[in-house]
Enzyme design. Structure first.
Site, PDB file in Angstrom:
ATOM      1  N   ASP A  79       0.818  -1.212   0.000  1.00 29.47           N
ATOM      2  CA  ASP A  79       0.000   0.000   0.000  1.00 29.47           C
ATOM      3  C   ASP A  79       0.857   1.270   0.000  1.00 29.47           C
ATOM      4  OD1 ASP A  79      -2.147  -1.672   0.120  1.00 29.47           O
ATOM      5  OD2 ASP A  79      -2.989  -0.837   1.966  1.00 29.47           O
ATOM      6  N   HIS A 224       3.530  -2.543   3.211  1.00 28.50           N
ATOM      7  CA  HIS A 224       3.598  -1.192   2.667  1.00 28.50           C
ATOM      8  C   HIS A 224       4.903  -0.979   1.917  1.00 28.50           C
ATOM      9  CE1 HIS A 224       0.420  -0.800   5.680  1.00 28.50           C
ATOM     10  NE2 HIS A 224       0.030   0.296   5.045  1.00 28.50           N
TER      11      HIS A 224
END
Length: 275
Positions: A79, A224
């Site tokens: 992300d 992430h």
């Protein structure tokens, strides 16, 4: 035959007994329940009954996904990209391990770092939509939600030629009205069932433990490759090679989210805005 009239004293005692008996009976009877039409719920009550994410997934199971079929396949997802501090390092690890993943793009970051978005696509990874400015979408109006998705969609389309079919709401939070619009316009909402918690800036071993202890058949793994000011993803970058090697040794195959869910990466047409 002589009839005797009752004395005043006797009459008073009799009346007193009647009063005491009837009064006690009335006191012991339960009060009558008054039926009336219920008032409409207040705003606070309505908020309290908002559907949970689990309820939304059950109701919109074809649209709202958090894992794939229970096969020996897993999907790595990253992300908050693109981010020049971390994204390129993640891409290098994935390339060295010959693994494809899914990257969820934040629109305002894509505008600043278009070459990184192109690099993600050039390396064979799938792309999803992670909103334009990373807000808490479930608190936004439908019109503002649509703008968050469509603005990012236009940027990604301009850079890659793809209108992402996959939407990952920031923080995993979304409301029913937004899910219904996504369904009507051919999107899929994709959350996760394995959370690395790497956004906390934890070290390599903790990232590995969080991922490897939770992963099973069909898992969608959240990590992430970008973040805000002060974000430290060195633990993720260091842990990723070991995570890939360990899951391969357990017999798992790495696929993109579209492959895991047996769907397309992109939509064929632009979405409508419903006012």
């Amino acid at each position: 035959m002589t009839h005797h009239r009752p004395s005043r004293t006797a009459l008073f005692i009799a009346l007193l007994l009647v009063f005491l008996i009837t009064g006690r009976t009335a006191a012991e009877e339960p009060p009558q329940t008054q039926t009336h039409k219920a008032d409409p719920p207040s705003f606070e009550q309505s908020e309290a009954h908002t559907m949970t994410l689990a309820e939304l997934r059950r109701k919109y199971s074809d649209t709202f996904k958090f894992r794939g079929p229970r096969t020996k396949e897993v999907a790595l997802t990253f992300d908050d990209v693109p981010d020049p501090r971390f994204t390129q390092q993640i891409l290098r690890v994935l390339k060295s391990k010959q693994v494809h993943a899914t990257f969820f793009i934040v629109g305002n970051r894509a505008r600043k770092h278009p070459d990184l978005v192109k690099a993600i696509k050039k390396n064979g990874h799938a792309i999803g939509n992670h909103s334009y400015s990373h807000p808490l979408l479930k608190k936004m109006s439908l019109a503002d939600f649509q703008q968050q998705i469509l603005k990012t969609e236009r940027i990604v389309f301009r850079l890659t030629g793809i209108r992402p079919k996959l939407i990952r709401p920031p923080y995993g939070e979304i409301n029913e009205e937004q899910v219904k619009w996504a369904k009507q316009n051919g999107y899929k909402i994709v959350n996760w069932n394995v959370d690395s918690l790497d956004w906390k800036g934890i070290g390599k071993e903790e990232v590995k433990h969080n991922v490897l202890s939770q992963t099973g058949p069909g898992s969608i793994i959240l990590q992430h490759a970008g973040g805000g000011i002060g974000t430290d993803l060195s633990g993720t970058i260091a842990a990723l090679p070991d995570i890939i090697d360990e899951l391969k040794s357990r017999g798992y195959q790495f696929v993109t989210v579209p492959e895991l869910l047996n769907t397309s990466e992109g939509k064929t047409t632009a979405s409508s805005i419903q006012r």
